[in-house]
Write a protein that holds these residues in place. Structure first.
Motif, mmCIF file in Angstrom:
data_model
loop_
_atom_site.group_PDB
_atom_site.id
_atom_site.type_symbol
_atom_site.label_atom_id
_atom_site.label_comp_id
_atom_site.label_asym_id
_atom_site.label_seq_id
_atom_site.Cartn_x
_atom_site.Cartn_y
_atom_site.Cartn_z
ATOM 1 N N LEU A 365 -61.017 115.322 -73.396
ATOM 2 C CA LEU A 365 -59.879 114.432 -73.153
ATOM 3 C C LEU A 365 -60.265 113.073 -72.579
ATOM 4 O O LEU A 365 -59.425 112.190 -72.466
ATOM 5 N N GLY A 416 -48.583 122.773 -68.658
ATOM 6 C CA GLY A 416 -49.395 122.343 -69.784
ATOM 7 C C GLY A 416 -49.517 123.454 -70.803
ATOM 8 O O GLY A 416 -48.571 124.217 -71.042
ATOM 9 N N LEU A 553 -55.527 122.934 -70.936
ATOM 10 C CA LEU A 553 -55.133 121.545 -71.201
ATOM 11 C C LEU A 553 -53.894 121.246 -70.362
ATOM 12 O O LEU A 553 -52.782 121.633 -70.731
ATOM 13 N N GLU A 555 -50.855 119.203 -68.517
ATOM 14 C CA GLU A 555 -49.939 118.154 -68.954
ATOM 15 C C GLU A 555 -50.314 116.797 -68.386
ATOM 16 O O GLU A 555 -50.246 115.781 -69.075
ATOM 17 N N LEU A 558 -53.117 115.413 -70.487
ATOM 18 C CA LEU A 558 -52.607 114.990 -71.785
ATOM 19 C C LEU A 558 -51.857 113.668 -71.665
ATOM 20 O O LEU A 558 -51.968 112.791 -72.530
ATOM 21 N N PHE A 561 -54.385 110.933 -71.497
ATOM 22 C CA PHE A 561 -55.051 110.715 -72.769
ATOM 23 C C PHE A 561 -54.164 109.935 -73.741
ATOM 24 O O PHE A 561 -54.632 109.046 -74.453
#
Length: 574
Positions: A365, A416, A553, A555, A558, A561
């Motif tokens: 990420l 996530g 992964l 949240e 993310l 990213f």
């Protein structure tokens, strides 16, 4: 016949006693630093001049008044115990009263000290045997400074027998690291030849301190728990003079998560008891056993265990350096340690939303910075997203969403999502079921195997299979592990079991062969059932071969990213 037994001269007695306590630069540092910690120091500065055989330890502890300074280096003088009964309730790091006296036998000793609240400090130089040879008032901040010079100056053979300077400095560093792990709130400054060598900043917990000592380990690679545990029921009956046990002991545990970090050697399985690192093979083996079948082959865990237990459980008089102990009720403590490690490795609502700072996720990420506070889907207490048939039993449960490449289960939770590899997750479930209930069931007709060696036959008998000759080079197997009875490749599986290994190896092989294959389609309910069963396993992070089962992964990662850091105007190019 004339008597050959004679009393040793006093100076020889002192040298023998000193050799039991002071045998290297590291042992000097250990003894002086432990005195500083007993004095309540929160900042310790250690300065070394190894070529000059000189060591100085300065602290901001409670200090000593003049009367205590004049008594401190005499034989067996200590402020920490008063009678033999005190040996069963030791709460300090030092108590023998030998360290400073031994140093006066082997080196030149100088102590400067000023008590807290005192208006004046004192400097005292000690001669051989701990006698005071010089006293003078001096300006010093509250605390103590101990300087040891010309160590082993009167024992040239001792100097020659010690390791090289580099090896001794490595031992000093290891000693300070061990003590710092037991006392994470202390600030350390270490100097060598008037240059700063290394520092250790204070931390709230040992888990937060550990990455300073082991830089290749990240904070997100560790799991730390602290538990209160009751004392053994009969702990008050251990010695005639034992006081009543304290209501509870505590266990502080820092483990490297097996899917993220491990070692080539068992050099980071560490045990501390009541503030001191000790060697306890029984407890170390318990730790290694608790990590069995969670790590790759020939890999070892990172684990630091600190027990704070009632002093009447411990006998420190096993070794002059106090590195080895006798621990009462050892089986009870082994059970508590195993349970604690199982809790640390489990997946619960407390550790489901884990930090994403692992090497593999950071590379994926490009989001290794600190976790942000962005919340993509804030929970609304007025909304109820669950249906009566929902499998979400708690807000942090995993919910099966989809299957990718008939291999990975996409699982959603409130913080996530995870990617769970279906084969090895099922392998972990089956392996623990087999360990808990190893069941062999009769099979009819029997499984026929061809051309087995005597060693293979013996191996199958060793793990409980009934096998007998069935003709020329033929063998009949009349019972098999229960998970294999529905498989078409049962004969191949039994042949695999015949190639050696103990019962656990056989259980791993059966679990691997019986688990859902990658490439197998799964419907929503099948995926959810697997996730639910997998979360309840004792060691859900890795399969029995040590491979990681899931990829986390979060949240917040993310969001970073995809640059979802919305600012009105700027985010729209205005």
């Amino acid at each position: 016949m004339a008597s050959t037994i004679q009393a040793l001269p006093t100076e020889v007695v002192y040298l023998i006693t000193a050799g039991e306590v002071i045998d290297s630069l590291a042992s000097v540092v250990r003894e002086l630093v432990e005195n500083s910690l007993d004095a309540g120091a929160t900042r310790i500065v250690v300065s070394l001049w190894p070529q000059q055989w000189r060591i100085r330890v300065a602290d901001n502890g409670c200090g000593m008044n003049l009367d205590d300074l004049q008594q401190a280096a005499t034989a067996h003088s200590t402020s920490k115990i008063r009678s033999s009964a005190d040996l069963w309730k030791i709460n300090s790091l030092g108590f023998r009263g030998e360290a400073l006296h031994s140093l006066t036998t082997l080196a030149d000793l100088e102590i400067l000290s000023r008590p807290l609240g005192g208006n004046l400090g004192w400097r005292i130089i000690y001669g051989n045997g701990g006698k005071v040879v010089q006293v003078e008032a001096t300006a010093i901040a509250p605390g103590t400074v101990v300087t040891v010079s010309h160590l082993f100056g009167n024992c040239s053979s001792r100097r020659q027998g010690l390791p090289t300077t580099a090896q001794q400095m490595k031992a000093v560093q290891a000693t300070i690291y061990q003590i710092a792990l037991c006392h994470p709130r202390v600030t350390w400054q270490i100097w060598q030849n008037d240059r700063q060598w290394f520092t250790i900043s204070p931390a709230a917990t040992t888990g937060q301190l550990l990455p300073q000592i082991l830089p290749q380990v990240r904070q997100g690679d560790l799991q730390e728990i602290k538990l209160e545990i009751p004392n053994p029921l009969n702990s008050s009956l251990l010695t005639p003079n034992s006081p009543l046990p304290t209501p509870n002991s505590s266990l502080n545990l820092v483990v490297g998560l097996p899917d993220r970090t491990h070692r080539h050697r068992p050099d980071w399985v560490r045990v501390a008891i009541n503030g001191r690192m000790v060697k306890t093979p029984e407890l170390e083996q318990t730790i290694l056993s608790a990590f069995h079948r969670t790590l790759p082959r020939d890999r070892y865990p990172i684990c630091f265990l600190h027990l704070a237990i009632s002093p009447n459980q411990i006998n420190w008089n096993r070794n002059p350096a106090k590195t080895e102990i006798y621990l009462n009720e050892i089986i009870y403590w082994q059970e508590q340690i195993t349970q604690a490690i199982n809790q640390a490795l489990s997946i619960s609502s407390n550790n489901l939303k884990e930090a994403v700072h692992t090497t593999r996720v950071s590379k994926l990420l490009k989001a290794a910075e600190a976790k942000g506070g962005y919340n993509f889907n804030p929970q609304n207490p007025n909304e109820n997203h669950k249906t009566p048939n929902s499998s979400l039993s708690t807000p942090n449960s995993l919910k099966a969403v989809a299957q990718v490449s008939n291999t990975y289960i996409v699982a959603e939770h409130s913080g996530g999502m995870w990617l769970v590899e279906q084969h090895i997750a099922h392998e972990r479930v089956l392996y623990e079921q087999l360990c808990d209930d190893w069941q062999l069931v009769p099979v009819e007709p029997p499984i026929i195997l061809y051309q087995l060696s005597p060693a293979q036959v013996l191996q199958l008998q060793r793990i409980g299979l009934e096998i007998e000759p069935f003709g020329e080079q033929l063998w009949a197997v009349r019972n098999i592990p229960a998970p294999l009875q529905q498989r078409d490749d049962c004969a191949e599986a039994i042949l695999e079991l015949s190639w050696g290994g103990d019962l656990q190896t056989a259980q791993v092989a059966v679990a691997c062969r019986s688990a859902i294959r990658n490439g197998t389609p799964m419907n929503q309910q099948e995926m959810q059932t697997l996730l639910d069963n997998w979360q309840r396993t004792r060691n859900p992070r890795t399969c029995p071969h040590g491979r990681p089962i899931y990829l986390s992964l979060e949240e917040s990662a993310l969001a970073r990213f995809f640059r979802r850091n919305w600012v009105i105007g700027k985010s729209h190019g205005i």
